[in-house]
Design a protein around this motif. Structure first.
Motif, PDB file in Angstrom:
ATOM      1  N   ILE A 261      -8.897   5.072  28.387  1.00 56.17           N
ATOM      2  CA  ILE A 261      -9.959   5.357  27.405  1.00 56.17           C
ATOM      3  C   ILE A 261     -11.329   5.299  28.080  1.00 56.17           C
ATOM      4  N   THR A 262     -11.552   4.259  28.868  1.00 60.27           N
ATOM      5  CA  THR A 262     -12.825   4.110  29.575  1.00 60.27           C
ATOM      6  C   THR A 262     -13.053   5.282  30.531  1.00 60.27           C
ATOM      7  N   LEU A 263     -12.010   5.677  31.235  1.00 59.77           N
ATOM      8  CA  LEU A 263     -12.111   6.801  32.165  1.00 59.77           C
ATOM      9  C   LEU A 263     -12.502   8.084  31.436  1.00 59.77           C
ATOM     10  N   LEU A 264     -11.891   8.318  30.264  1.00 61.57           N
ATOM     11  CA  LEU A 264     -12.168   9.548  29.521  1.00 61.57           C
ATOM     12  C   LEU A 264     -13.544   9.552  28.879  1.00 61.57           C
ATOM     13  N   GLU A 265     -14.209   8.400  28.833  1.00 59.26           N
ATOM     14  CA  GLU A 265     -15.570   8.326  28.289  1.00 59.26           C
ATOM     15  C   GLU A 265     -16.624   8.696  29.329  1.00 59.26           C
ATOM     16  N   GLY A 266     -16.211   8.756  30.595  1.00 64.29           N
ATOM     17  CA  GLY A 266     -17.162   8.997  31.669  1.00 64.29           C
ATOM     18  C   GLY A 266     -17.591  10.450  31.766  1.00 64.29           C
ATOM     19  N   SER A 267     -18.722  10.648  32.426  1.00 61.30           N
ATOM     20  CA  SER A 267     -19.229  12.016  32.606  1.00 61.30           C
ATOM     21  C   SER A 267     -18.519  12.730  33.751  1.00 61.30           C
ATOM     22  N   ARG A 268     -17.921  11.964  34.668  1.00 60.40           N
ATOM     23  CA  ARG A 268     -17.170  12.545  35.784  1.00 60.40           C
ATOM     24  C   ARG A 268     -15.774  11.924  35.798  1.00 60.40           C
ATOM     25  N   ILE A 269     -14.792  12.702  35.435  1.00 67.88           N
ATOM     26  CA  ILE A 269     -13.425  12.202  35.351  1.00 67.88           C
ATOM     27  C   ILE A 269     -12.716  12.466  36.673  1.00 67.88           C
ATOM     28  N   PRO A 270     -12.140  11.449  37.300  1.00 61.98           N
ATOM     29  CA  PRO A 270     -11.403  11.656  38.556  1.00 61.98           C
ATOM     30  C   PRO A 270     -10.232  12.615  38.346  1.00 61.98           C
ATOM     31  N   LEU A 271      -9.778  13.200  39.434  1.00 62.86           N
ATOM     32  CA  LEU A 271      -8.744  14.228  39.343  1.00 62.86           C
ATOM     33  C   LEU A 271      -7.424  13.696  38.797  1.00 62.86           C
ATOM     34  N   TYR A 272      -6.983  12.558  39.307  1.00 65.29           N
ATOM     35  CA  TYR A 272      -5.609  12.131  39.040  1.00 65.29           C
ATOM     36  C   TYR A 272      -5.503  10.743  38.404  1.00 65.29           C
TER      37      TYR A 272
END
Length: 306
Positions: free
Chosen positions: A87-98
Motif C-alpha cells: 500500500i505504501t509503495l503504491l502511494e508513492g510518485s515513483r513505483i519500483p519496477l518489481y
C-alpha cells in the motif's frame, strides 16, 4: 496523459484502495473475533485440552502449543506487514519496477505458513506436529546459515555455531518429551501422524490460493529474476537497444489480487479458529476482488484489441 498512463493509474488507484480497505477490515475483524469468540471456538477447546495434566509430557506439549501459537501469530503479522508495504509503495510518485510483485509473493507465503500452522480443522496432535517441525526446521536453518559465515567473523565463531546446534538438539528432545519420534526427515506421533521437517512453502501457497496459480508462478519467477518475467517491464527500446522500462500495470494488479486472496484467507482462518462465521467478511473481500479483477480484465481487453 497517455492511454497507457490512464490505465496504469486506474489499476494503481484501485489496488491501493481495495488493499487499504481490506487491511482495515481484517484488523477490525481480528479484534472482534478475539474479543467475542463463538461457543464452538477451536482455539478455546484446544486451550482447555492442552492445559490438562501436570506430568512432564503434558508440560512439554503446553510449551510446544504456546511456542507454535507465537510463531503462527507473528507469521500472520508478517503477511499483513508485506501488504501494508505494498500500500505504501503504491502511494508513492515513483513505483519500483518489481517491488510489488516481491512483496506480494512474500505476503502469500507468510499467509500460507500461518494457515499451515493454524488450520482450524486440525487435531491437536497434528497441530503440535506442525508446530514442532516448523520450529525445528527454523533451528536447523539458523545452524546451516551460521556454517556459511567466515570463521573470523562474529557470526562465524565456533561457539556461536555450537550454541545453535545445541538449540537444535534441545528442541528435538522437547519434541520427544511430547511423545513424538524425531528422525532426520520427519516428526511422527504414536498414532502414526507425521510431518516432514522441511515442508514445501511454495506448495502450501498454491494450496491456500488455488484461484490464481499463474499469477503466483509469475511473481515467483520475478523473485528469481527469470528474464521472461522481468521482460514485462519493457515498454519499448531505443535505437541503441537500450530498453525503456516502467512498472507493468497488469503485474501490479496481479500482485494486489494475490494479496487480497491472502488477507481473505487469513480473515477466514481467524474467524473459524475463534468459532465465528467467516462468510460476512468473505463477501466484502470478494466484492473488492471482483471490482479490481473487472478493471484489470477490461483494460487488458482494451489493450489487446479484444
Amino acid at each position: 496523459m497517455t492511454t497507457d498512463a490512464i490505465a496504469s493509474s486506474r489499476i494503481i488507484t484501485l489496488s491501493r484502495k481495495v488493499l487499504d480497505d481490506s487491511i482495515a477490515e481484517f484488523d477490525a475483524n481480528a479484534d472482534d473475533y478475539g474479543q467475542k469468540p463463538g461457543a464452538t471456538s477451536p482455539q478455546k477447546t484446544e486451550q482447555t485440552a492442552i492445559n490438562r495434566g501436570s506430568d512432564d509430557r503434558a508440560k512439554a506439549r503446553r510449551f510446544l502449543w504456546r511456542a507454535g501459537n507465537s510463531v503462527a501469530g507473528y507469521t500472520a503479522a508478517g503477511a499483513r506487514d508485506y501488504i501494508l508495504s505494498t500500500i505504501t509503495l503504491l502511494e508513492g510518485s515513483r513505483i519500483p519496477l518489481y517491488a510489488a510483485s516481491l512483496l506480494s509473493r512474500a505476503a502469500c507465503e507468510a499467509a500460507a505458513l500461518a494457515n499451515y500452522l493454524m488450520e482450524p480443522e486440525l487435531s491437536i496432535e497434528r497441530r503440535l506436529l506442525r508446530y514442532g517441525v516448523t520450529i525445528l526446521n527454523d533451528h536447523k536453518d539458523r545452524a546451516r546459515a551460521a556454517k556459511e559465515f567466515p570463521a573470523g567473523s562474529a557470526m562465524g565463531r565456533a561457539g556461536f555455531l555450537a550454541s545453535l546446534e545445541s538449540d537444535c538438539d534441545h528442541f528435538a528432545q522437547r519434541l520427544r518429551d511430547c511423545g513424538f519420534t524425531v528422525t532426520k526427515d520427519v516428526v511422527e506421533s504414536k498414532a502414526g501422524d507425521r510431518e516432514t521437517i522441511r515442508p514445501a512453502l511454495t506448495d502450501m501457497a498454491k494450496r491456500l490460493l488455488p484461484n490464481r496459480p499463474a499469477y503466483y508462478n509469475s511473481l515467483s519467477s520475478i523473485s528469481h529474476s527469470r528474464p521472461w518475467a522481468l521482460a514485462g517491464a519493457m515498454v519499448g527500446e531505443a535505437e541503441d537497444g537500450t530498453p525503456a522500462i516502467a512498472p507493468n500495470r497488469f503485474e501490479l494488479g496481479a500482485a494486489a489480487l494475490l494479496e487480497l486472496d491472502a488477507i481473505t484467507a487469513l480473515d477466514r482462518l481467524w474467524a473459524v479458529r475463534c468459532g465465528r462465521d467467516p462468510e460476512p467478511a468473505a463477501k466484502k473481500y470478494r466484492q473488492r476482488t471482483k471490482a479490481l479483477d473487472n478493471v484489470i480484465l477490461d483494460l487488458w481487453q482494451a489493450s489487446s484489441g479484444g
